[in-house]
Write a protein that holds these residues in place. Structure first.
Motif, PDB file in Angstrom:
ATOM      1  N   ASP A  32      -8.007  -1.827  -9.010  1.00  0.00           N
ATOM      2  CA  ASP A  32      -8.106  -1.342  -7.640  1.00  0.00           C
ATOM      3  C   ASP A  32      -9.471  -0.714  -7.367  1.00  0.00           C
ATOM      4  O   ASP A  32      -9.667   0.495  -7.529  1.00  0.00           O
ATOM      5  N   LYS A  48       3.403   8.412 -14.383  1.00  0.00           N
ATOM      6  CA  LYS A  48       4.683   8.950 -14.888  1.00  0.00           C
ATOM      7  C   LYS A  48       5.134   8.187 -16.136  1.00  0.00           C
ATOM      8  O   LYS A  48       5.571   8.792 -17.131  1.00  0.00           O
ATOM      9  N   THR A  53      10.668   3.261  -5.586  1.00  0.00           N
ATOM     10  CA  THR A  53      10.138   4.626  -5.464  1.00  0.00           C
ATOM     11  C   THR A  53      10.773   5.340  -4.272  1.00  0.00           C
ATOM     12  O   THR A  53      11.424   4.731  -3.427  1.00  0.00           O
ATOM     13  N   GLY A  61      -3.061  -1.715  -3.636  1.00  0.00           N
ATOM     14  CA  GLY A  61      -1.965  -1.946  -2.694  1.00  0.00           C
ATOM     15  C   GLY A  61      -2.412  -2.929  -1.633  1.00  0.00           C
ATOM     16  O   GLY A  61      -3.499  -2.796  -1.065  1.00  0.00           O
ATOM     17  N   GLU A 120      13.518  10.376  -0.844  1.00  0.00           N
ATOM     18  CA  GLU A 120      13.252  10.438   0.595  1.00  0.00           C
ATOM     19  C   GLU A 120      14.270   9.666   1.423  1.00  0.00           C
ATOM     20  O   GLU A 120      14.110   9.516   2.632  1.00  0.00           O
ATOM     21  N   THR A 180       0.830  -1.214   0.000  1.00  0.00           N
ATOM     22  CA  THR A 180       0.000   0.000   0.000  1.00  0.00           C
ATOM     23  C   THR A 180       0.861   1.260   0.000  1.00  0.00           C
ATOM     24  O   THR A 180       1.903   1.323   0.661  1.00  0.00           O
ATOM     25  N   VAL A 222       2.961   2.738  -1.909  1.00  0.00           N
ATOM     26  CA  VAL A 222       4.378   2.854  -2.310  1.00  0.00           C
ATOM     27  C   VAL A 222       4.571   3.756  -3.532  1.00  0.00           C
ATOM     28  O   VAL A 222       5.692   4.183  -3.826  1.00  0.00           O
ATOM     29  N   THR A 266      11.824   6.184  -8.991  1.00  0.00           N
ATOM     30  CA  THR A 266      11.123   7.458  -8.923  1.00  0.00           C
ATOM     31  C   THR A 266      11.725   8.312  -7.814  1.00  0.00           C
ATOM     32  O   THR A 266      12.207   7.806  -6.795  1.00  0.00           O
ATOM     33  N   THR A 276       0.326   3.863  -8.453  1.00  0.00           N
ATOM     34  CA  THR A 276      -0.512   4.648  -9.366  1.00  0.00           C
ATOM     35  C   THR A 276       0.267   5.848  -9.923  1.00  0.00           C
ATOM     36  O   THR A 276       0.228   6.122 -11.132  1.00  0.00           O
ATOM     37  N   THR A 277       1.000   6.523  -9.039  1.00  0.00           N
ATOM     38  CA  THR A 277       1.784   7.690  -9.487  1.00  0.00           C
ATOM     39  C   THR A 277       2.842   7.269 -10.502  1.00  0.00           C
ATOM     40  O   THR A 277       3.062   7.953 -11.512  1.00  0.00           O
TER      41      THR A 277
HETATM   42  N1  LIG Z   1       8.524  11.522  -2.182  1.00  0.00           N
HETATM   43  C1  LIG Z   1       7.966  10.710  -3.055  1.00  0.00           C
HETATM   44  N2  LIG Z   1       6.662  10.455  -2.986  1.00  0.00           N
HETATM   45  C2  LIG Z   1       6.123   9.614  -3.908  1.00  0.00           C
HETATM   46  C3  LIG Z   1       6.897   9.010  -4.908  1.00  0.00           C
HETATM   47  N3  LIG Z   1       6.084   8.225  -5.627  1.00  0.00           N
HETATM   48  C4  LIG Z   1       4.864   8.349  -5.079  1.00  0.00           C
HETATM   49  N4  LIG Z   1       4.878   9.192  -4.048  1.00  0.00           N
HETATM   50  C5  LIG Z   1       3.778   9.595  -3.203  1.00  0.00           C
HETATM   51  O1  LIG Z   1       3.354   8.482  -2.460  1.00  0.00           O
HETATM   52  C6  LIG Z   1       1.973   8.603  -2.193  1.00  0.00           C
HETATM   53  C7  LIG Z   1       1.254   7.341  -2.622  1.00  0.00           C
HETATM   54  O2  LIG Z   1       1.331   7.250  -4.024  1.00  0.00           O
HETATM   55  P1  LIG Z   1       0.361   6.300  -4.845  1.00  0.00           P
HETATM   56  O3  LIG Z   1       0.804   6.348  -6.248  1.00  0.00           O
HETATM   57  O4  LIG Z   1      -1.050   6.642  -4.569  1.00  0.00           O
HETATM   58  O5  LIG Z   1       0.718   4.957  -4.178  1.00  0.00           O
HETATM   59  P2  LIG Z   1      -0.019   3.555  -4.466  1.00  0.00           P
HETATM   60  O6  LIG Z   1       1.000   2.515  -4.344  1.00  0.00           O
HETATM   61  O7  LIG Z   1      -0.755   3.599  -5.732  1.00  0.00           O
HETATM   62  O8  LIG Z   1      -0.994   3.489  -3.229  1.00  0.00           O
HETATM   63  P3  LIG Z   1      -2.238   2.452  -3.072  1.00  0.00           P
HETATM   64  O9  LIG Z   1      -2.916   2.387  -4.362  1.00  0.00           O
HETATM   65  O10 LIG Z   1      -3.079   3.062  -2.000  1.00  0.00           O
HETATM   66  O11 LIG Z   1      -1.682   1.174  -2.655  1.00  0.00           O
HETATM   67  C8  LIG Z   1       1.515   9.826  -2.939  1.00  0.00           C
HETATM   68  O12 LIG Z   1       1.465  10.917  -2.069  1.00  0.00           O
HETATM   69  C9  LIG Z   1       2.586  10.052  -3.960  1.00  0.00           C
HETATM   70  O13 LIG Z   1       2.697  11.392  -4.375  1.00  0.00           O
HETATM   71  C10 LIG Z   1       8.299   9.302  -4.960  1.00  0.00           C
HETATM   72  O14 LIG Z   1       9.066   8.835  -5.777  1.00  0.00           O
HETATM   73  N5  LIG Z   1       8.780  10.163  -4.013  1.00  0.00           N
END
Ligand SMILES: Nc1nc2c(ncn2[C@@H]2O[C@H](COP(=O)(O)OP(=O)(O)OP(=O)(O)O)[C@@H](O)[C@H]2O)c(=O)[nH]1
Ligand SMILES: [Mg+2]
Length: 420
Positions: free
Chosen positions: A262, A243, A366, A311, A370, A233, A235, A392, A238-239
């Motif tokens: 999802d 990209k 990803t 996730g 950080e 979850t 991580v 990322t 989706t973002t």
């Molecule tokens: N700092 C940072 N934040 C990131 C990066 N990639 C994603 N995020 C942030 O991480 C958070 C979760 O990103 P999502 O893409 O929603 O993650 P996900 O894996 O799809 O989450 P679920 O679908 O809930 O499992 C968001 O606030 C993003 O902006 C990255 O490379 N660096």
């Protein structure tokens, strides 16, 4: 009492000279190896300097008999401390240079005092009380063994410390204990005293050698049409999909479609839809695995379909089983495991182990932005023999994504300043 000093080739020669000169009651007070100038002062030769005495009552701590001649053994500490310092005799070299640290200062002091004690006796014609004349040979031998011991200890500590410093560094970078030790040992094996920056660049080389082709980034293959992204979850699945989709849309080379399974999280669909709308690409939702063939057919005009998944907590066996079943129905050309570098190394390792049953083709890491610890990347690539696709580096879509080699990632370790 008469005290005499003899410069001879060897001990038998000394004994003969002493007996002839001082008689059979003579005792050897000290011996030491010296170098004397020969051949008009142009060449040095090794000789033995033997000091012997006869006459007077010579109280010894214990008698040492050498070649029929008694010799005193240990120096008397209090007495040598009282002895005024005198420089070493000219044209003689002490065998071992006693300049190896404060640890030997005391011993060196004793040696100097001993040498000093010898001088007045020689110059005054031998009126010095014998108990004030310690044995130079014994002190020298002690110094030599101390020196050898110290060098052994310092040497082994140095080599151990560079290797263990490298190991500690790798551990702090998220590399598991055994692998960290192996890599550190391999990097320092041929040169245990190597300075740390160079040791680190060697660690990097060891890793790159071990990874071979796995160190080269492997983004989505040209031949792959359906690519699934799975992972825990939050991580950044989706973002990252947004990209990657943007990269292809901007490049204009492939027609991208998005699919999400999802329906678990309420805003998940909306999130991907927003990106799809911005990019102008189709996006479909799959509520049930049985719908998959239908949805895929609807995206037949797309030559790259990126599939988002919910996730999940892969520590639960049922999650692994569900994902395995979903991927079985989807039959993707590639499955990419998305993992955050901010996770604990052990958790990352446990994640990959858990996901192994459904087959992972590549890693996507990803949140490199950080963290400053990147050791999990080579550690996981080496352990699971899978390449890295993307990294990322932030929240910005589409900018914060990179295709980096392991070497580029590891260059962070060295800060661009080390090297050989
Ligand atoms: N700092 C940072 N934040 C990131 C990066 N990639 C994603 N995020 C942030 O991480 C958070 C979760 O990103 P999502 O893409 O929603 O993650 P996900 O894996 O799809 O989450 P679920 O679908 O809930 O499992 C968001 O606030 C993003 O902006 C990255 O490379 N660096
Ligand atoms: Mg998501």
């Amino acid at each position: 009492m008469i005290v005499r000093r003899y410069i001879v080739r060897d001990m038998p020669e000394a004994v003969m000279s002493i007996r002839k000169d001082l008689g059979k009651d003579a005792v050897i007070l000290s011996t030491k190896k010296v170098r004397v100038k020969k051949w008009l002062g142009l060449r040095w030769q090794k000789r033995l300097e033997v000091t012997a005495a006869v006459g007077g009552d010579i109280p010894l701590h214990h008698d040492v008999v050498r070649n029929g001649v008694k010799a005193p053994a240990a120096p008397v500490r209090e007495e040598t401390r009282e002895t005024p310092p005198v420089t070493r005799p000219e044209a003689t070299d002490v065998l071992d240079e006693p300049s190896f640290g404060a640890a030997l200062a005391g011993a060196f002091g004793a040696y100097q005092a001993t040498a000093a004690a010898m001088q007045p006796a020689q110059q005054d014609g031998g009126v010095k009380a014998p108990q004030q004349v310690p044995v130079v040979e014994d002190v020298l031998r002690e110094l030599a063994s101390l020196k050898a011991m110290l060098q052994t200890q310092v040497g082994s500590r140095d080599s151990a410390s560079v290797a263990s410093e490298c190991e500690g560094f790798l551990r702090a970078q998220g590399v598991g204990e055994d692998v960290a030790r192996q890599w550190a040992q391999r990097a320092t094996a041929n040169d245990p005293d190597v300075p740390m920056p160079i040791a680190l660049s060697r660690v990097q080389q060891v890793i790159l050698d071990e990874l071979g082709d796995l160190a080269i980034p492997m983004p989505i293959s040209q031949e792959s049409r359906v690519v699934a992204f799975v992972g825990p979850t939050g991580v950044g699945k989706t973002t990252s999909i947004a990209k990657i989709a943007a990269l292809y849309v901007l490049a204009g080379k492939r027609r991208v479609g998005l699919l999400t399974t999802d329906t678990f999280r309420i805003a998940a669909v909306e999130q991907l839809k927003t990106y799809a709308d911005i990019l102008g690409v189709p996006m479909l939702v799959v509520d049930d695995a049985q719908e998959l063939p239908l949805r895929l057919a609807e995206l037949s005009g797309c030559d790259l379909i990126l599939v988002d998944t919910a996730g999940r907590n892969f520590r639960k066996p049922e999650t692994v089983a569900n994902t395995q079943s979903l991927l079985g129905s989807l039959a993707p050309d590639e499955t990419i495991l998305v993992a955050s570098l901010t996770a604990k190394p052990d958790d990352l390792d446990a994640l990959v182990t858990a996901c192994n049953p459904f087959g992972i083709d590549k890693f996507l890491f990803t949140k490199l932005d950080e963290t400053s610890t990147v050791g999990s990347i080579p550690a996981l690539l080496a352990k699971y023999q899978r390449p890295l696709s993307y990294v990322t580096v932030g929240q910005n879509v589409p900018d914060d994504i990179d295709i980096l080699s392991v070497e580029q990632i590891l260059d962070r370790w060295l800060g661009g300043e080390a090297g050989e």
